[in-house]
Design an enzyme around this catalytic site. Structure first.
Site, mmCIF file in Angstrom:
data_model
loop_
_atom_site.group_PDB
_atom_site.id
_atom_site.type_symbol
_atom_site.label_atom_id
_atom_site.label_comp_id
_atom_site.label_asym_id
_atom_site.label_seq_id
_atom_site.Cartn_x
_atom_site.Cartn_y
_atom_site.Cartn_z
ATOM 1 N N ASP A 238 21.488 -21.187 -12.295
ATOM 2 C CA ASP A 238 20.266 -21.949 -12.521
ATOM 3 C C ASP A 238 20.592 -23.337 -13.089
ATOM 4 O O ASP A 238 21.464 -23.477 -13.954
ATOM 5 C CB ASP A 238 19.413 -21.169 -13.534
ATOM 6 C CG ASP A 238 18.002 -21.687 -13.663
ATOM 7 O OD1 ASP A 238 17.286 -21.690 -12.660
ATOM 8 O OD2 ASP A 238 17.617 -22.079 -14.788
ATOM 9 N N GLU A 298 39.222 -14.617 -10.975
ATOM 10 C CA GLU A 298 39.942 -13.464 -11.531
ATOM 11 C C GLU A 298 39.569 -12.187 -10.787
ATOM 12 O O GLU A 298 40.184 -11.148 -10.953
ATOM 13 C CB GLU A 298 39.569 -13.273 -13.017
ATOM 14 C CG GLU A 298 40.033 -14.387 -13.921
ATOM 15 C CD GLU A 298 39.353 -14.314 -15.293
ATOM 16 O OE1 GLU A 298 38.714 -13.291 -15.640
ATOM 17 O OE2 GLU A 298 39.460 -15.324 -16.025
HETATM 18 C C1 NOJ Z 1 15.095 -23.282 -11.872
HETATM 19 C C2 NOJ Z 1 14.448 -21.983 -11.560
HETATM 20 O O1 NOJ Z 1 14.573 -21.711 -10.203
HETATM 21 C C3 NOJ Z 1 13.019 -22.090 -12.027
HETATM 22 O O2 NOJ Z 1 12.236 -21.031 -11.592
HETATM 23 C C4 NOJ Z 1 13.019 -22.208 -13.524
HETATM 24 O O3 NOJ Z 1 11.701 -22.406 -13.975
HETATM 25 C C5 NOJ Z 1 13.885 -23.371 -13.988
HETATM 26 N N1 NOJ Z 1 15.120 -23.456 -13.299
HETATM 27 C C6 NOJ Z 1 14.191 -23.244 -15.438
HETATM 28 O O4 NOJ Z 1 15.079 -22.193 -15.649
#
Ligand code: NOJ
Length: 585
Positions: A238, A298
């Site tokens: 993310d 790894e």
């Molecule tokens: C990207 C994620 O896909 C989204 O759903 C989220 O709200 C934000 N990052 C924050 O984590």
């Protein structure tokens, strides 16, 4: 009308005298024995909304396990599960309070182990969603940081700063949250007085971690190993481009005053872009990419895909150099409308820039953050991503969106490289575009006081069995954390299973052919000899993929019809506007 009855509207799009030969260069060629992630079709599950195993209206891991056979039948290679970790669910799980445990809403660690085992039996890999840019404000480290006070090592795990102004009453800089409002929240210190501010690029419940602190880096090495040891095939990372903030946390330059004029982002160099956005795509992030990669190396055969919203694609490609990510979502492709010239450009550019660093392009049209593509394509003027669609917004043309959306899927799934499918896309599920305010959960809705309704419309639970209950079989009780729109009954899986011409059968067919003819690991060139002004054609591993952007129908070239979005289409029949066909030459 059949091809034996000449029609002014129909044009031949191929020049038979070329005999299928073309001078167009090969833009993508498979390496020998490519690794799985170079060509895989990965299915994104949004756990809250995929399938509910215990009837409480919230999807869960047992629900996913139960529905795995349907995914095996669809023909996918792997599943990416959006977060299922312990979380107060302020941002649907992207606010993690314990990175090494499952939220009771979704099940237990034992359920995760069962899921990996059962998926493995069906030949499906499980990819975990890692959220390293920020934690929840309920994470024990953040609670400790609040308790420990300014200057403490605990505060150093996050991005705390003193405020500006006489009494620190102003935020430390002018950064704005992606979800609206300022990106800083002021805390009350232990003595009851207003104190420092902490940074949150997203919601205030999602404090940004301090990746300049080695302790944060060490902590995430452990988190990666924890899931890899449990059998995760890898990670979707993310906000992969957001972890490092520019030193000194400078203000974001106000538009037009920057670099002497009104330069648009498209005109800026990478260096200028890095400078313009002090919390996106900073060069030091690559050190973190490499560190993650080392941990993955790894283990045998694992991969990670970065969510890196960094344009242009040439810049994104620096995220997938050989010692960094395996994949990044090709958001440039996702943002490209159903337009012949634009698609030609983005595919050519993608194959070049990713190819230059030895990476595949990873195609994607929909996910849990954007308006579902069958809905996007039902607009002439596409609504702004992240803003969402509500009852008061202009509504899409459903039939147009379905036609273009299916044609776009068939165009994408023929391309070489990895591809992501978002749950429900295989049913042609549209966005819920009239969800009432009372149901909204996306923090964007609250932080903008409803001005941007947000992303809930693409997160609505999946309809499995039409009419069995109010949630169309999403749960056994009919409960569903977000209500489905009426149209979901029509789109339910049970209404499409075995039905010729349905979107579900189309996807199954596309994935089957793609796999059998190794198109993911293909050999690609544009096929101008099969094109005219309104069509776009490419050949991948001997399969001609032809899309018609209209307005006229075109004659389908001779060959073996492998798949088509246009039900009942015949070889040398007419391919209508907004349709795609796959032909074995
Ligand atoms: C990207 C994620 O896909 C989204 O759903 C989220 O709200 C934000 N990052 C924050 O984590």
């Amino acid at each position: 009308m059949s091809s034996s009855q000449p029609d002014e509207r129909i044009r031949r799009v191929f020049a038979p005298n070329l005999g299928g030969m073309s001078n167009s260069p090969i833009l993508y060629q498979t390496k020998e024995n490519p690794e799985w992630w170079r060509s895989s079709v990965i299915y994104q599950i949004y756990p809250r909304s995929f399938a509910d195993g215990n009837g409480d209206g919230m999807g869960d891991l047992k629900g996913i396990e139960k529905r795995l056979p349907a995914l095996a039948e669809l023909g996918i290679d792997a599943i990416w599960c959006s977060p299922f970790f312990k979380s107060p669910q302020k941002d649907a799980g992207y606010d993690v309070s314990d990175y090494k445990d499952i939220d009771p809403l979704f099940g237990t660690l034992a359920d995760f182990d069962d899921l990996v085992k059962e998926a493995d039996r069906l030949g499906i890999k499980i990819i975990v969603d890692l959220v390293p840019n920020h934690s929840s404000d309920q994470h024990e480290f953040f609670k400790a940081a609040l308790a420990a006070g300014p200057g403490s090592p605990e505060r150093e795990m996050y991005m705390f700063r003193d405020g500006k102004g006489e009494n620190g009453e102003l935020p430390p800089n002018n950064w704005e949250s992606v979800f609206g409002g300022i990106a800083w929240t002021r805390i009350t210190e232990a003595d009851g007085k207003p104190g420092q501010w902490y940074l949150h690029i997203f919601d205030s419940s999602q404090p940004d971690l301090n990746w300049d602190n080695p302790k944060v880096r060490d902590m995430f090495d452990g988190v990666l190993r924890f899931w890899l040891d449990r059998g995760a095939a890898g990670f979707r990372i993310d906000v992969a481009h957001g972890m490092i903030k520019r030193a000194g946390l400078p203000d974001v330059a106000v538009a037009d005053s920057h670099m002497g004029g009104a330069k648009s982002e498209a005109q800026m160099t990478i260096r200028e872009l890095e400078e313009k956005n002090p919390f996106w795509g900073q060069p030091e992030v690559h050190e973190i990419n490499r560190r993650f990669r080392k941990v993955l190396n790894e283990y045998e055969g694992r991969a990670m895909c970065g969510e890196a919203w960094v344009m242009p694609l040439e810049r994104m490609a620096t995220w997938v150099r050989p010692d960094e990510y395996h994949q990044t979502f090709n958001f440039g492709y996702l943002e490209t409308p159903w337009n012949k010239e634009k698609l030609h450009k983005v595919v050519t550019e993608s194959l070049k820039v990713f190819g230059d660093v030895g990476a595949p392009s990873t195609w994607v049209l929909s996910n849990h953050d954007v308006i579902r593509h069958v809905t996007r394509m039902g607009y002439d003027q596409i609504p702004k991503q992240g803003d969402g669609i509500g009852p008061n917004s202009p509504q899409p043309d459903e039939a147009l969106g379905q036609r273009r959306g299916r044609a776009a899927s068939a165009f994408m799934l023929g391309l070489p490289g990895g591809a992501y499918i978002y749950q429900g896309e295989e049913l042609g599920l549209p966005e819920h575009t009239t969800l009432g305010e009372a149901y909204r959960e996306d923090p964007t809705f609250f932080r903008t006081k409803g001005e941007r309704v947000g992303r809930d419309g693409c997160r609505v639970p999946i309809p499995w069995e039409a009419g069995v209950n109010e949630s169309n079989g999403f749960s056994s009780t009919g409960a569903s954390w977000l209500p489905q729109p009426d149209s979901y009954k029509k789109y339910a899986r049970s209404n499409q299973e075995g039905v010729a011409g349905s979107t579900l059968e189309l996807y199954k067919r596309l994935l089957k052919v793609r796999r059998e003819l190794s198109m993911g690991a293909g050999n690609f060139r544009w096929a101008p000899e099969y094109q005219d002004g309104n069509t776009l054609a490419y050949i991948n591993n001997g399969v001609l993929v032809l899309s018609n952007f209209g307005p006229d129908a075109v004659v389908v070239p001779a060959g073996e019809m492998l798949a088509t979005t246009q039900h009942d289409l015949l070889i040398e029949g007419e391919l209508e506007i907004d349709q795609t066909v796959w032909i074995k030459l």
